[in-house]
Design a protein around this motif. Structure first.
Motif, PDB file in Angstrom:
ATOM      1  N   GLU A 122       0.837  -1.190   0.000  1.00 37.16           N
ATOM      2  CA  GLU A 122       0.000   0.000   0.000  1.00 37.16           C
ATOM      3  C   GLU A 122       0.877   1.246   0.000  1.00 37.16           C
ATOM      4  N   VAL A 123       0.354   2.308  -0.616  1.00 40.35           N
ATOM      5  CA  VAL A 123       1.084   3.567  -0.742  1.00 40.35           C
ATOM      6  C   VAL A 123       0.391   4.639   0.089  1.00 40.35           C
ATOM      7  N   LEU A 124       1.115   5.230   1.035  1.00 42.21           N
ATOM      8  CA  LEU A 124       0.583   6.350   1.807  1.00 42.21           C
ATOM      9  C   LEU A 124       0.592   7.598   0.932  1.00 42.21           C
ATOM     10  N   ILE A 125      -0.514   8.349   0.948  1.00 39.77           N
ATOM     11  CA  ILE A 125      -0.662   9.477   0.036  1.00 39.77           C
ATOM     12  C   ILE A 125      -0.213  10.785   0.693  1.00 39.77           C
ATOM     13  N   HIS A 126       0.789  11.412   0.075  1.00 39.76           N
ATOM     14  CA  HIS A 126       1.310  12.705   0.491  1.00 39.76           C
ATOM     15  C   HIS A 126       1.248  13.664  -0.699  1.00 39.76           C
ATOM     16  N   HIS A 127       1.478  14.915  -0.444  1.00 42.74           N
ATOM     17  CA  HIS A 127       1.487  15.929  -1.506  1.00 42.74           C
ATOM     18  C   HIS A 127       2.845  16.622  -1.516  1.00 42.74           C
ATOM     19  N   PRO A 128       3.387  16.931  -2.683  1.00 41.37           N
ATOM     20  CA  PRO A 128       4.717  17.557  -2.721  1.00 41.37           C
ATOM     21  C   PRO A 128       4.768  18.978  -2.171  1.00 41.37           C
ATOM     22  N   GLU A 129       3.612  19.647  -2.061  1.00 37.92           N
ATOM     23  CA  GLU A 129       3.602  21.041  -1.604  1.00 37.92           C
ATOM     24  C   GLU A 129       2.820  21.270  -0.315  1.00 37.92           C
ATOM     25  N   TYR A 130       1.856  20.388  -0.010  1.00 39.18           N
ATOM     26  CA  TYR A 130       0.980  20.622   1.132  1.00 39.18           C
ATOM     27  C   TYR A 130       1.188  19.535   2.189  1.00 39.18           C
ATOM     28  N   MET A 168      -3.394   3.778 -13.599  1.00 35.95           N
ATOM     29  CA  MET A 168      -3.306   5.131 -14.108  1.00 35.95           C
ATOM     30  C   MET A 168      -3.766   6.031 -12.956  1.00 35.95           C
ATOM     31  N   GLY A 169      -3.065   7.115 -12.734  1.00 40.03           N
ATOM     32  CA  GLY A 169      -3.292   7.930 -11.541  1.00 40.03           C
ATOM     33  C   GLY A 169      -4.727   8.352 -11.323  1.00 40.03           C
ATOM     34  N   THR A 170      -5.446   8.668 -12.420  1.00 35.52           N
ATOM     35  CA  THR A 170      -6.822   9.152 -12.287  1.00 35.52           C
ATOM     36  C   THR A 170      -7.775   8.074 -11.767  1.00 35.52           C
ATOM     37  N   GLU A 171      -7.436   6.801 -11.947  1.00 37.47           N
ATOM     38  CA  GLU A 171      -8.284   5.741 -11.390  1.00 37.47           C
ATOM     39  C   GLU A 171      -8.387   5.874  -9.875  1.00 37.47           C
ATOM     40  N   ILE A 172      -7.297   6.304  -9.259  1.00 40.65           N
ATOM     41  CA  ILE A 172      -7.283   6.466  -7.806  1.00 40.65           C
ATOM     42  C   ILE A 172      -7.716   7.873  -7.425  1.00 40.65           C
ATOM     43  N   GLY A 173      -7.035   8.879  -7.976  1.00 37.43           N
ATOM     44  CA  GLY A 173      -7.289  10.260  -7.573  1.00 37.43           C
ATOM     45  C   GLY A 173      -8.664  10.765  -7.950  1.00 37.43           C
ATOM     46  N   SER A 174      -9.086  10.508  -9.195  1.00 36.05           N
ATOM     47  CA  SER A 174     -10.367  11.032  -9.667  1.00 36.05           C
ATOM     48  C   SER A 174     -11.540  10.148  -9.294  1.00 36.05           C
ATOM     49  N   ARG A 175     -11.383   8.839  -9.484  1.00 37.62           N
ATOM     50  CA  ARG A 175     -12.520   7.941  -9.283  1.00 37.62           C
ATOM     51  C   ARG A 175     -12.629   7.472  -7.827  1.00 37.62           C
ATOM     52  N   ASN A 213      -4.913  14.221  -7.666  1.00 36.21           N
ATOM     53  CA  ASN A 213      -4.167  13.431  -8.643  1.00 36.21           C
ATOM     54  C   ASN A 213      -2.669  13.677  -8.557  1.00 36.21           C
ATOM     55  N   ILE A 214      -2.287  14.909  -8.286  1.00 40.73           N
ATOM     56  CA  ILE A 214      -0.866  15.211  -8.082  1.00 40.73           C
ATOM     57  C   ILE A 214      -0.338  14.415  -6.887  1.00 40.73           C
ATOM     58  N   ALA A 215      -1.123  14.396  -5.812  1.00 42.86           N
ATOM     59  CA  ALA A 215      -0.698  13.676  -4.606  1.00 42.86           C
ATOM     60  C   ALA A 215      -0.531  12.186  -4.876  1.00 42.86           C
ATOM     61  N   VAL A 216      -1.456  11.596  -5.613  1.00 41.12           N
ATOM     62  CA  VAL A 216      -1.376  10.170  -5.926  1.00 41.12           C
ATOM     63  C   VAL A 216      -0.127   9.860  -6.749  1.00 41.12           C
ATOM     64  N   LEU A 217       0.078  10.604  -7.833  1.00 39.39           N
ATOM     65  CA  LEU A 217       1.239  10.369  -8.700  1.00 39.39           C
ATOM     66  C   LEU A 217       2.542  10.568  -7.934  1.00 39.39           C
ATOM     67  N   TYR A 218       2.603  11.635  -7.159  1.00 37.17           N
ATOM     68  CA  TYR A 218       3.808  11.927  -6.373  1.00 37.17           C
ATOM     69  C   TYR A 218       4.101  10.811  -5.376  1.00 37.17           C
ATOM     70  N   SER A 219       3.072  10.327  -4.683  1.00 36.76           N
ATOM     71  CA  SER A 219       3.266   9.320  -3.639  1.00 36.76           C
ATOM     72  C   SER A 219       3.710   7.987  -4.221  1.00 36.76           C
ATOM     73  N   THR A 223       7.395   6.341  -3.630  1.00 39.94           N
ATOM     74  CA  THR A 223       7.484   5.022  -3.009  1.00 39.94           C
ATOM     75  C   THR A 223       8.128   4.001  -3.936  1.00 39.94           C
ATOM     76  N   GLY A 224       8.256   4.346  -5.221  1.00 37.76           N
ATOM     77  CA  GLY A 224       8.854   3.419  -6.179  1.00 37.76           C
ATOM     78  C   GLY A 224       7.881   2.405  -6.732  1.00 37.76           C
ATOM     79  N   VAL A 225       6.593   2.785  -6.792  1.00 47.93           N
ATOM     80  CA  VAL A 225       5.563   1.893  -7.318  1.00 47.93           C
ATOM     81  C   VAL A 225       5.143   2.382  -8.706  1.00 47.93           C
ATOM     82  N   THR A 226       5.088   1.459  -9.659  1.00 47.62           N
ATOM     83  CA  THR A 226       4.737   1.803 -11.033  1.00 47.62           C
ATOM     84  C   THR A 226       3.353   2.444 -11.113  1.00 47.62           C
ATOM     85  N   ILE A 227       3.276   3.556 -11.843  1.00 49.66           N
ATOM     86  CA  ILE A 227       2.014   4.236 -12.104  1.00 49.66           C
ATOM     87  C   ILE A 227       2.220   5.079 -13.352  1.00 49.66           C
ATOM     88  N   VAL A 228       1.124   5.474 -14.014  1.00 49.20           N
ATOM     89  CA  VAL A 228       1.234   6.315 -15.198  1.00 49.20           C
ATOM     90  C   VAL A 228       0.186   7.412 -15.113  1.00 49.20           C
TER      91      VAL A 228
END
Length: 256
Positions: A122-130, A168-175, A213-219, A223-228
């Protein structure tokens, strides 16, 4: 490249479960996700086939509260209820309880299995700016492993042929995070961002969605987990279409 695992010889629910766990381990690959498909025994004519009740191998429970609200994923409230009635013991009532696996062999009662601890990345979700983003307590599992689709090869029906790619990042962040019928996080994120949510003209939903979506892709990347991301994936699909069109134009035509 999709790797195929031939498990058509397995005929017991615990064997099916063990093969699915092994699939998850192989596909996770330390975060460098590998696409796999595991093919179980085909359905016999006029008989039910092997069935994994879970839509995906990894999903989070949903607990409906007395006031109508839901802790966890609202999409899986009914599945969670069924699992509890079947004797699921590892329920904790948190927003991210991993659901058990329910497997049903042909003409048999379903069996419930809990996933071994530590097998789900599992990937903990962080944001690069917040920095406050971490306070939301969000996480998501690394692999979308689809378990409820049938594979039909020349009329031979494999009712259980689980397969995975990567997210794909939007599957998690958007949906999963953004949809009102799921975790419904746009309003709390917008409020944390200090956006005006009193009317739609401020496009606060759009702005909150981008930051999710930025937070998901960044996290995932951190973490080194494949995502697009969806822009890269769209570009890859256009390239694929162009190659297919080019190949068709080079097919020789014969007049008989």
């Amino acid at each position: 490249m999709l790797e195929v695992r031939d498990c058509r010889n397995l005929d017991k629910p615990d064997e099916i479960f063990d093969a699915l766990v092994e699939h998850l381990k192989l596909a996770t690959n330390g975060g460098k996700i590998k696409p796999f498909i595991t093919v179980f025994a085909p359905q016999h004519p006029n008989q039910p086939g092997i069935r994994v009740w879970n839509e995906q191998f990894i999903r989070y429970a949903g607990y409906k509260q007395s006031d109508g609200s839901v802790i966890g994923d609202p999409k899986y409230v009914e599945f969670t209820r069924i699992a509890l009635e079947m004797g699921w013991k590892k329920s904790k009532g948190t927003p991210f309880d991993i659901l058990p696996i329910i497997i049903q062999m042909p003409n048999q009662q379903p069996h419930l299995f809990d996933l071994p601890s530590g097998v789900v990345l599992e990937v903990l979700i962080h944001h690069p700016e917040y920095p406050w983003f971490a306070e939301l307590g969000l996480k998501w599992h690394a692999i979308p492993l689809i378990t409820n689709m049938m594979l039909d090869i020349g009329g031979v029906k494999y009712t259980s042929a689980p397969f995975n790619g990567w997210y794909m990042g939007t599957e998690i962040g958007s949906r999963n995070f953004g949809d009102e019928s799921r975790y419904n996080l746009l309003l709390p994120v917008a409020q944390r961002l200090g956006l005006n949510t009193r009317n739609n003209y401020t496009l606060w939903r759009d702005r909150a969605l981008v930051e999710l979506n930025i937070a998901v892709l960044y996290s995932f990347q951190k973490t080194g987990v494949t995502i697009v991301d969806h822009h890269t994936e769209s570009h890859h699909f256009i390239q694929f279409e162009n190659k297919e069109k080019l190949n068709k134009t080079h097919i020789p035509h014969f007049i008989l």
